[in-house]
Design a protein around this motif. Sequence first.
Motif, PDB file in Angstrom:
ATOM      1  N   GLU A 135       1.193 -19.886 -19.253  1.00  0.00           N
ATOM      2  CA  GLU A 135       1.119 -20.146 -17.795  1.00  0.00           C
ATOM      3  C   GLU A 135       2.343 -20.515 -17.191  1.00  0.00           C
ATOM      4  O   GLU A 135       2.655 -21.414 -18.000  1.00  0.00           O
ATOM      5  CB  GLU A 135      -0.201 -21.276 -17.836  1.00  0.00           C
ATOM      6  N   THR A 136       2.798 -20.014 -16.089  1.00  0.00           N
ATOM      7  CA  THR A 136       3.903 -20.478 -15.365  1.00  0.00           C
ATOM      8  C   THR A 136       3.794 -20.470 -14.080  1.00  0.00           C
ATOM      9  O   THR A 136       2.813 -19.809 -13.389  1.00  0.00           O
ATOM     10  CB  THR A 136       4.864 -19.668 -15.908  1.00  0.00           C
ATOM     11  N   SER A 137       4.628 -21.073 -13.122  1.00  0.00           N
ATOM     12  CA  SER A 137       4.649 -20.881 -11.860  1.00  0.00           C
ATOM     13  C   SER A 137       5.958 -20.555 -11.444  1.00  0.00           C
ATOM     14  O   SER A 137       6.908 -20.524 -11.843  1.00  0.00           O
ATOM     15  CB  SER A 137       4.172 -22.495 -11.325  1.00  0.00           C
ATOM     16  N   LEU A 138       6.044 -20.121 -10.031  1.00  0.00           N
ATOM     17  CA  LEU A 138       7.116 -19.549  -9.376  1.00  0.00           C
ATOM     18  C   LEU A 138       8.164 -20.521  -9.014  1.00  0.00           C
ATOM     19  O   LEU A 138       7.680 -21.816  -8.669  1.00  0.00           O
ATOM     20  CB  LEU A 138       6.830 -18.733  -8.209  1.00  0.00           C
ATOM     21  N   PRO A 139       9.426 -20.421  -8.915  1.00  0.00           N
ATOM     22  CA  PRO A 139      10.120 -19.186  -9.451  1.00  0.00           C
ATOM     23  C   PRO A 139      10.261 -19.010 -11.034  1.00  0.00           C
ATOM     24  O   PRO A 139      10.361 -20.114 -11.629  1.00  0.00           O
ATOM     25  CB  PRO A 139      11.588 -19.424  -8.867  1.00  0.00           C
ATOM     26  N   VAL A 140      10.267 -17.796 -11.476  1.00  0.00           N
ATOM     27  CA  VAL A 140      10.452 -17.584 -12.602  1.00  0.00           C
ATOM     28  C   VAL A 140      11.162 -16.275 -13.224  1.00  0.00           C
ATOM     29  O   VAL A 140      11.180 -15.465 -12.186  1.00  0.00           O
ATOM     30  CB  VAL A 140       8.800 -17.334 -13.282  1.00  0.00           C
ATOM     31  N   TYR A 141      11.910 -16.295 -14.123  1.00  0.00           N
ATOM     32  CA  TYR A 141      12.310 -15.047 -14.542  1.00  0.00           C
ATOM     33  C   TYR A 141      11.361 -14.188 -15.635  1.00  0.00           C
ATOM     34  O   TYR A 141      10.927 -15.016 -16.789  1.00  0.00           O
ATOM     35  CB  TYR A 141      13.636 -15.111 -15.404  1.00  0.00           C
ATOM     36  N   LEU A 142      11.229 -12.953 -15.455  1.00  0.00           N
ATOM     37  CA  LEU A 142      10.346 -12.201 -16.408  1.00  0.00           C
ATOM     38  C   LEU A 142      11.330 -10.918 -16.858  1.00  0.00           C
ATOM     39  O   LEU A 142      11.567 -10.301 -16.220  1.00  0.00           O
ATOM     40  CB  LEU A 142       8.952 -11.558 -15.717  1.00  0.00           C
ATOM     41  N   LYS A 153       9.796 -33.400 -24.779  1.00  0.00           N
ATOM     42  CA  LYS A 153       8.768 -33.211 -23.760  1.00  0.00           C
ATOM     43  C   LYS A 153       9.258 -31.787 -22.903  1.00  0.00           C
ATOM     44  O   LYS A 153      10.476 -31.593 -22.889  1.00  0.00           O
ATOM     45  CB  LYS A 153       8.655 -34.145 -22.561  1.00  0.00           C
ATOM     46  N   SER A 154       8.316 -31.058 -22.401  1.00  0.00           N
ATOM     47  CA  SER A 154       8.404 -29.996 -21.675  1.00  0.00           C
ATOM     48  C   SER A 154       9.022 -30.403 -20.585  1.00  0.00           C
ATOM     49  O   SER A 154       8.983 -31.529 -20.069  1.00  0.00           O
ATOM     50  CB  SER A 154       6.981 -29.426 -21.525  1.00  0.00           C
ATOM     51  N   SER A 155      10.070 -29.333 -20.080  1.00  0.00           N
ATOM     52  CA  SER A 155      11.002 -29.899 -19.002  1.00  0.00           C
ATOM     53  C   SER A 155      10.704 -28.637 -17.638  1.00  0.00           C
ATOM     54  O   SER A 155      11.633 -28.811 -16.675  1.00  0.00           O
ATOM     55  CB  SER A 155      12.459 -30.120 -19.103  1.00  0.00           C
ATOM     56  N   LEU A 156       9.988 -27.612 -18.134  1.00  0.00           N
ATOM     57  CA  LEU A 156       9.892 -26.624 -17.310  1.00  0.00           C
ATOM     58  C   LEU A 156       8.293 -26.477 -16.844  1.00  0.00           C
ATOM     59  O   LEU A 156       7.678 -26.680 -17.598  1.00  0.00           O
ATOM     60  CB  LEU A 156      10.622 -25.387 -17.629  1.00  0.00           C
ATOM     61  N   PRO A 157       8.089 -25.875 -15.670  1.00  0.00           N
ATOM     62  CA  PRO A 157       6.807 -25.557 -15.346  1.00  0.00           C
ATOM     63  C   PRO A 157       6.135 -24.143 -16.282  1.00  0.00           C
ATOM     64  O   PRO A 157       6.130 -23.214 -15.810  1.00  0.00           O
ATOM     65  CB  PRO A 157       6.551 -25.299 -13.879  1.00  0.00           C
ATOM     66  N   LEU A 158       5.942 -24.456 -17.346  1.00  0.00           N
ATOM     67  CA  LEU A 158       5.542 -23.287 -18.159  1.00  0.00           C
ATOM     68  C   LEU A 158       4.667 -24.118 -19.402  1.00  0.00           C
ATOM     69  O   LEU A 158       4.637 -25.188 -19.974  1.00  0.00           O
ATOM     70  CB  LEU A 158       6.941 -22.927 -19.036  1.00  0.00           C
ATOM     71  N   LYS A 159       3.656 -23.301 -19.790  1.00  0.00           N
ATOM     72  CA  LYS A 159       2.895 -23.867 -20.740  1.00  0.00           C
ATOM     73  C   LYS A 159       2.139 -22.869 -21.512  1.00  0.00           C
ATOM     74  O   LYS A 159       1.691 -21.614 -21.178  1.00  0.00           O
ATOM     75  CB  LYS A 159       1.497 -24.646 -20.143  1.00  0.00           C
ATOM     76  N   ASP A 200      -0.806 -17.306  -5.483  1.00  0.00           N
ATOM     77  CA  ASP A 200       0.417 -16.979  -5.001  1.00  0.00           C
ATOM     78  C   ASP A 200       1.506 -17.504  -5.530  1.00  0.00           C
ATOM     79  O   ASP A 200       2.767 -17.037  -5.704  1.00  0.00           O
ATOM     80  CB  ASP A 200       0.328 -16.962  -3.372  1.00  0.00           C
ATOM     81  N   SER A 201       1.108 -18.627  -6.461  1.00  0.00           N
ATOM     82  CA  SER A 201       2.600 -19.249  -6.970  1.00  0.00           C
ATOM     83  C   SER A 201       2.353 -19.463  -8.498  1.00  0.00           C
ATOM     84  O   SER A 201       3.251 -20.110  -8.999  1.00  0.00           O
ATOM     85  CB  SER A 201       2.493 -20.797  -6.195  1.00  0.00           C
ATOM     86  N   SER A 202       1.110 -19.223  -8.966  1.00  0.00           N
ATOM     87  CA  SER A 202       1.072 -19.318 -10.593  1.00  0.00           C
ATOM     88  C   SER A 202       0.526 -18.021 -11.259  1.00  0.00           C
ATOM     89  O   SER A 202      -0.173 -17.424 -10.517  1.00  0.00           O
ATOM     90  CB  SER A 202       0.291 -20.652 -10.764  1.00  0.00           C
TER      91      SER A 202
END
Lengths: 319, 251
Positions: free
Chosen positions: B166-173, A174-180, B148-150
């Motif tokens: 699609e991602t949300s904070l915190p994130v590395y870009l 499964k995905s484990s990070l807030p990422l899609k 503000d957070s995604s």
Amino acid sequence: MNILIYAEVRQGKLKNTALELLTLAQSLNPTAIDIALFSEDAGISKAFEGFSIREIFVISGVPLYQNDIVLNSLKKIITSSSYDCILGPASPTGRDLFPRLSAQLKAGLLTEVIDLKKENNKLVATRPIYAGKCLVTCSSTTPLTLVTLRPNVIAIQKPATSGSPKVTNQVAEKSSLPLKVVEIRQGKSTRPDLTEATLIISGGRAMANSDNFKILFEAADVIGASVGASRAAVDSGYAPHEMQVGQTGKTVNPNLYIACGISGSIQHLAGMRTSKIIVAINTDIDAPIFQKADYGIVADLFKAVPVLTEEFKKLKGKD
Amino acid sequence: MKIAVLVKSVPDTETKIKLSDSKLNQSDFKYVINPYDEYAVEEALKIQEAHAGSESIVISCGPKSCQDSMRKAMAMGIDRGIHINFEPTDSYQVAFALSEVLKEEAPQIILGGQKAIDDDTGHVGVMVAEILNIPHVQVVSKLIWKNDSSLVVEREVEGGMIEVIETSLPVYLGAHKNLNAPRFTSLPGIMKAKKKPLVEKTPGSIPSALVEIHSYMLPLEKPAGKIFKGEPVEAMVQKVVGLLRTEAKVL
Ligand SMILES: Cc1cc2nc3c(=O)[nH]c(=O)nc-3n(C[C@H](O)[C@H](O)[C@H](O)COP(=O)(O)OP(=O)(O)OC[C@H]3O[C@@H](n4cnc5c(N)ncnc54)[C@H](O)[C@@H]3O)c2cc1C
């Protein structure tokens, strides 16, 4: 030595790099080679016939490439066996996965490798630095070594062994990070990506506008080449950014690179100096590109390129 | 919002590489900010401008020469800098040292260049994301804020293909060249940057390197090529195509 290969699949097709990696792996005389294949299509593994492989892990449930899912699934395979080396491609995907894997497993990572040898039971890699102006040999200090290989540096050789590998089907973790990953938009080009192309024709500032690039595409189509550009051509809007070759563009490694109306700045050379054969077409005999060229034509590209296209056609007719 | 940019000083792209006793001779190196990091700095400033009350920090790990790149980032508009004065031997050590500072500062968004043009690895940002257990997106060519957070991020892969993430904070870009057009530094900007706070830190305990370098070599120079001139174009092109087929065997 046990090796696991991450065999990259894009758009439902196995990348050539997977077979280059297999060729490299076999040259190291390993005890076993396993393959991790993220694809719903088990038929892809047909391409591996002739190589001696112990086990193929076919991982389903990843319709769109997403790094955390692939990493979690890879980690499961890696920790369930004892590998000494994980091989992958130096592609956008390899660059996305391997540094994360390295930090996760605390395993030494050697990337963009152009040569890998076993010396005193240690893997020693050669890789370019400073855009190919210098080479280093390096190895990992950890028991597990991670390596990504530049495309096109190894000629695929099948040892033609028989026997079939064990195939293990797995469902992706499964995905484990807030990422899609929500969508993968296809590029407009149907030609091989520059980084993997074996033949490239590039245009520089002398192309003068984007319409003129047509003559390069025409020549390229005859021999199945990809088309590149210098930064001057890209920054002037003659070609899209994805076509840029050089220090701040793509690093390419084709068998043949034809530079048309490109002066050969140090930053452009940085991206194409490892091309096996370089041809330069330029009106200025003093253009630095001629010093790096195997073959040069001092001429107006607008006259030379159409002749080139005709010659390519004759050649293809003969085949 | 707190925004961190990771930068590195690299030798100018014109630099000639020389070896002395099989070691790199760096005496002639002129350092500049890594070109990809400028796109990261620009994006940080754009985010800061779009989110009132935001703060931007530039962080660098390496020898004293890092500070020039940090001042450059501050001249472009970054508020303050943290220099980790330490000469790392591999990218994992850099990522580790940066992560220690990032844990303290806890920015919502971390930006870097997609790779540094000296060792050409692109490891550090991705490793930082792993150490901090946050998502990363490498080779970012577009950023769209949903709230503000995604955010929705476009990542450029081979053949002009784009992955939409699609991602949300915190994130590395990790910034790519076509993400934006970095602003020029102005004289007042440069003057102001000199007064902005830049703290120097020595790192705590750093893990041992995962990679060791054995030797440096210069690539072999090619022998001079066959250059055709002064003949009719048709004849010259025919000769070269013939040679490509019979001598070079690439067609
Ligand atoms: C940090 C940095 C990063 C860079 N990154 C890159 C990079 O990734 N890639 C890159 O390419 N550049 C890069 N550059 C830019 C680089 O320095 C050069 O400016 C650029 O490569 C020049 O492109 P060019 O050869 O097309 O143009 P020019 O140097 O202008 O050369 C044009 C050539 O065309 C010839 N010519 C003119 N008319 C004709 C004709 N009719 N027929 C045949 N020949 C003709 C001329 O004789 C000349 O040699 C970078 C620069 C910097 C500072």
